[in-house]
Write a protein that holds these residues in place. Structure first.
Motif, PDB file in Angstrom:
ATOM      1  N   GLU A  90      32.258  41.494  23.384  1.00 54.86           N
ATOM      2  CA  GLU A  90      32.936  42.132  24.592  1.00 54.86           C
ATOM      3  C   GLU A  90      32.254  41.452  25.874  1.00 54.86           C
ATOM      4  OE1 GLU A  90      33.651  46.012  24.232  1.00 54.86           O
ATOM      5  OE2 GLU A  90      34.545  45.813  21.988  1.00 54.86           O
ATOM      6  N   TRP A  91      30.828  41.677  25.810  1.00 52.65           N
ATOM      7  CA  TRP A  91      29.966  41.211  27.084  1.00 52.65           C
ATOM      8  C   TRP A  91      30.131  39.904  27.388  1.00 52.65           C
ATOM      9  CZ3 TRP A  91      26.755  44.741  30.109  1.00 52.65           C
ATOM     10  CH2 TRP A  91      27.287  46.270  29.815  1.00 52.65           C
ATOM     11  N   LEU A  92      29.684  39.090  26.611  1.00 54.43           N
ATOM     12  CA  LEU A  92      29.642  37.626  26.779  1.00 54.43           C
ATOM     13  C   LEU A  92      30.732  36.948  27.350  1.00 54.43           C
ATOM     14  CD1 LEU A  92      27.146  36.107  23.800  1.00 54.43           C
ATOM     15  CD2 LEU A  92      26.460  37.081  26.308  1.00 54.43           C
ATOM     16  N   PRO A  93      32.015  37.011  26.811  1.00 59.91           N
ATOM     17  CA  PRO A  93      33.092  36.647  27.360  1.00 59.91           C
ATOM     18  C   PRO A  93      33.234  37.030  28.953  1.00 59.91           C
ATOM     19  CG  PRO A  93      33.679  37.262  25.239  1.00 59.91           C
ATOM     20  CD  PRO A  93      32.363  38.110  25.475  1.00 59.91           C
ATOM     21  N   GLN A  94      32.844  38.237  29.152  1.00 59.94           N
ATOM     22  CA  GLN A  94      33.040  38.825  30.705  1.00 59.94           C
ATOM     23  C   GLN A  94      32.009  38.082  31.600  1.00 59.94           C
ATOM     24  OE1 GLN A  94      35.556  40.768  32.127  1.00 59.94           O
ATOM     25  NE2 GLN A  94      34.378  39.894  33.980  1.00 59.94           N
ATOM     26  N   LEU A  95      30.875  38.041  31.016  1.00 55.02           N
ATOM     27  CA  LEU A  95      29.583  37.388  31.651  1.00 55.02           C
ATOM     28  C   LEU A  95      29.988  35.751  31.974  1.00 55.02           C
ATOM     29  CD1 LEU A  95      26.929  39.036  29.740  1.00 55.02           C
ATOM     30  CD2 LEU A  95      27.347  39.586  31.974  1.00 55.02           C
ATOM     31  N   ARG A  96      30.685  35.289  30.928  1.00 60.61           N
ATOM     32  CA  ARG A  96      31.140  33.902  31.013  1.00 60.61           C
ATOM     33  C   ARG A  96      32.092  33.851  32.335  1.00 60.61           C
ATOM     34  NH1 ARG A  96      29.819  30.220  28.260  1.00 60.61           N
ATOM     35  NH2 ARG A  96      29.791  31.353  26.185  1.00 60.61           N
ATOM     36  N   GLU A  97      32.953  34.757  32.407  1.00 63.54           N
ATOM     37  CA  GLU A  97      33.802  34.841  33.655  1.00 63.54           C
ATOM     38  C   GLU A  97      33.203  35.220  34.998  1.00 63.54           C
ATOM     39  OE1 GLU A  97      37.018  37.487  33.189  1.00 63.54           O
ATOM     40  OE2 GLU A  97      37.489  36.741  31.316  1.00 63.54           O
ATOM     41  N   ASP A  98      32.144  35.808  34.791  1.00 61.08           N
ATOM     42  CA  ASP A  98      31.417  36.040  36.057  1.00 61.08           C
ATOM     43  C   ASP A  98      30.338  34.951  36.354  1.00 61.08           C
ATOM     44  OD1 ASP A  98      32.650  38.490  36.040  1.00 61.08           O
ATOM     45  OD2 ASP A  98      30.935  39.612  35.237  1.00 61.08           O
ATOM     46  N   ASP A  99      30.073  33.952  35.461  1.00 63.64           N
ATOM     47  CA  ASP A  99      29.316  32.949  35.544  1.00 63.64           C
ATOM     48  C   ASP A  99      27.840  33.338  35.583  1.00 63.64           C
ATOM     49  OD1 ASP A  99      28.515  30.141  35.652  1.00 63.64           O
ATOM     50  OD2 ASP A  99      28.610  29.995  37.832  1.00 63.64           O
ATOM     51  N   ALA A 100      27.435  34.326  34.820  1.00 67.15           N
ATOM     52  CA  ALA A 100      26.137  34.942  34.552  1.00 67.15           C
ATOM     53  C   ALA A 100      25.443  34.100  33.296  1.00 67.15           C
ATOM     54  CB  ALA A 100      26.137  36.267  34.554  1.00 67.15           C
ATOM     55  N   ASP A 101      24.084  34.104  33.552  1.00 68.18           N
ATOM     56  CA  ASP A 101      23.207  34.149  32.358  1.00 68.18           C
ATOM     57  C   ASP A 101      22.269  35.313  32.163  1.00 68.18           C
ATOM     58  OD1 ASP A 101      23.869  31.427  32.113  1.00 68.18           O
ATOM     59  OD2 ASP A 101      22.297  30.839  33.970  1.00 68.18           O
ATOM     60  N   ILE A 102      21.597  35.124  31.058  1.00 68.35           N
ATOM     61  CA  ILE A 102      20.803  36.192  30.662  1.00 68.35           C
ATOM     62  C   ILE A 102      19.170  36.001  30.941  1.00 68.35           C
ATOM     63  CG2 ILE A 102      20.212  37.602  28.601  1.00 68.35           C
ATOM     64  CD1 ILE A 102      23.090  37.697  29.225  1.00 68.35           C
ATOM     65  N   ALA A 103      18.575  37.402  31.531  1.00 69.99           N
ATOM     66  CA  ALA A 103      17.426  37.333  31.835  1.00 69.99           C
ATOM     67  C   ALA A 103      16.663  38.062  30.808  1.00 69.99           C
ATOM     68  CB  ALA A 103      17.128  37.810  33.024  1.00 69.99           C
ATOM     69  N   ILE A 104      15.784  37.605  29.854  1.00 72.12           N
ATOM     70  CA  ILE A 104      15.055  38.474  28.610  1.00 72.12           C
ATOM     71  C   ILE A 104      13.931  38.981  29.167  1.00 72.12           C
ATOM     72  CG2 ILE A 104      14.220  37.940  26.346  1.00 72.12           C
ATOM     73  CD1 ILE A 104      17.170  37.066  26.760  1.00 72.12           C
ATOM     74  N   PHE A 105      14.005  40.174  28.887  1.00 70.75           N
ATOM     75  CA  PHE A 105      12.748  41.252  29.096  1.00 70.75           C
ATOM     76  C   PHE A 105      11.955  40.901  30.346  1.00 70.75           C
ATOM     77  CE2 PHE A 105       9.293  43.363  26.063  1.00 70.75           C
ATOM     78  CZ  PHE A 105       9.215  44.259  26.981  1.00 70.75           C
ATOM     79  N   PRO A 106      12.313  41.200  31.690  1.00 72.32           N
ATOM     80  CA  PRO A 106      11.793  41.091  32.800  1.00 72.32           C
ATOM     81  C   PRO A 106      10.541  42.000  32.813  1.00 72.32           C
ATOM     82  CG  PRO A 106      14.254  41.289  33.072  1.00 72.32           C
ATOM     83  CD  PRO A 106      14.003  41.551  31.721  1.00 72.32           C
ATOM     84  N   VAL A 107       9.578  41.561  33.254  1.00 77.48           N
ATOM     85  CA  VAL A 107       8.337  42.435  33.583  1.00 77.48           C
ATOM     86  C   VAL A 107       8.032  42.008  34.872  1.00 77.48           C
ATOM     87  CG1 VAL A 107       6.141  43.173  32.995  1.00 77.48           C
ATOM     88  CG2 VAL A 107       7.725  42.709  31.249  1.00 77.48           C
ATOM     89  N   GLU A 108       7.971  42.856  35.964  1.00 79.83           N
ATOM     90  CA  GLU A 108       7.607  42.922  37.338  1.00 79.83           C
ATOM     91  C   GLU A 108       8.390  41.789  37.909  1.00 79.83           C
ATOM     92  OE1 GLU A 108       3.445  42.416  37.610  1.00 79.83           O
ATOM     93  OE2 GLU A 108       2.991  44.554  36.683  1.00 79.83           O
ATOM     94  N   GLU A 109       9.636  42.055  37.632  1.00 84.04           N
ATOM     95  CA  GLU A 109      11.040  40.866  38.151  1.00 84.04           C
ATOM     96  C   GLU A 109      10.601  39.483  37.646  1.00 84.04           C
ATOM     97  OE1 GLU A 109      11.599  41.488  42.282  1.00 84.04           O
ATOM     98  OE2 GLU A 109      11.480  43.731  42.045  1.00 84.04           O
ATOM     99  N   ARG A 110       9.930  39.248  36.495  1.00 85.43           N
ATOM    100  CA  ARG A 110       9.599  37.853  36.050  1.00 85.43           C
ATOM    101  C   ARG A 110      10.092  37.944  34.581  1.00 85.43           C
ATOM    102  NH1 ARG A 110       5.799  34.000  37.869  1.00 85.43           N
ATOM    103  NH2 ARG A 110       5.751  33.621  35.561  1.00 85.43           N
ATOM    104  N   SER A 111      11.351  37.268  34.231  1.00 82.33           N
ATOM    105  CA  SER A 111      11.963  37.188  33.037  1.00 82.33           C
ATOM    106  C   SER A 111      11.094  36.223  32.048  1.00 82.33           C
ATOM    107  CB  SER A 111      13.273  36.543  33.177  1.00 82.33           C
ATOM    108  OG  SER A 111      14.044  37.179  34.153  1.00 82.33           O
ATOM    109  N   ALA A 112      11.031  36.734  30.767  1.00 86.62           N
ATOM    110  CA  ALA A 112      10.190  35.961  29.704  1.00 86.62           C
ATOM    111  C   ALA A 112      10.935  34.892  29.543  1.00 86.62           C
ATOM    112  CB  ALA A 112      10.221  36.839  28.527  1.00 86.62           C
ATOM    113  N   ALA A 113      12.232  34.795  29.855  1.00 87.23           N
ATOM    114  CA  ALA A 113      13.122  33.490  29.662  1.00 87.23           C
ATOM    115  C   ALA A 113      14.459  33.826  30.404  1.00 87.23           C
ATOM    116  CB  ALA A 113      13.028  33.155  28.318  1.00 87.23           C
ATOM    117  N   THR A 114      15.035  32.841  30.695  1.00 85.85           N
ATOM    118  CA  THR A 114      16.345  32.832  31.200  1.00 85.85           C
ATOM    119  C   THR A 114      17.196  31.927  30.476  1.00 85.85           C
ATOM    120  OG1 THR A 114      15.886  33.445  33.574  1.00 85.85           O
ATOM    121  CG2 THR A 114      17.978  32.456  33.347  1.00 85.85           C
ATOM    122  N   LEU A 115      18.095  32.653  29.707  1.00 82.45           N
ATOM    123  CA  LEU A 115      19.044  31.619  28.833  1.00 82.45           C
ATOM    124  C   LEU A 115      20.490  31.868  29.175  1.00 82.45           C
ATOM    125  CD1 LEU A 115      17.506  33.309  25.519  1.00 82.45           C
ATOM    126  CD2 LEU A 115      17.081  31.346  26.531  1.00 82.45           C
TER     127      LEU A 115
END
Length: 131
Positions: A90-115
């Motif tokens: 449900e979420w991934l299709p909506q995120l695609r419509e929103d043109d969003a990516d995923i920020a993995i486990f941010p710490v102090e606003e620094r993501s471990a990875a952006t996928l």
């Protein structure tokens, strides 16, 4: 503690992992617990942007690490548990419509990875198969 709850001490330990270790550990935990955590309030989910102004949805493996990231911020905001199957279906299709990516486990606003959404789906699906 519920399986998807951890102590503050364990949350601090996970936050201290190197970025690559936070990424791999995040996918292991998501597969083990069958859920991920986002941040928001009763009305909306918190998104962020990177330096390139891409819209990102931060996700965490536990509520406790999300809470540490947002300590002292806006009243009423909290960690929100999303079952991984609901997120994928449900979420991934909506995120695609929103043109969003995923920020993995941010710490102090620094993501471990952006996928990208496809990268996230692929990694999570592989982790679920291994579990």
């Amino acid at each position: 503690m519920a399986p998807d709850d951890i102590s503050r001490r364990e949350a601090q330990r996970l936050r201290g992992l190197a970025e690559a270790a936070r990424v791999s550990r995040t996918f292991e935990i998501l597969a083990e617990n069958g859920a991920l955590w986002v941040w928001g309030d009763q009305d909306e989910i918190l998104f962020t942007e990177d330096a390139k102004r891409r819209t990102l949805l931060p996700v965490w493996p536990y509520a406790a690490v999300a809470q540490l990231e947002h300590e002292g911020e806006v009243d009423g905001e909290h960690a929100i548990r999303i079952p991984v199957r609901v997120f994928l279906d449900e979420w991934l299709p909506q995120l695609r419509e929103d043109d969003a990516d995923i920020a993995i486990f941010p710490v102090e606003e620094r993501s471990a990875a952006t996928l990208t959404l496809d990268e996230f789906r692929s990694r999570l699906t592989a982790a679920l198969r291994l579990n």
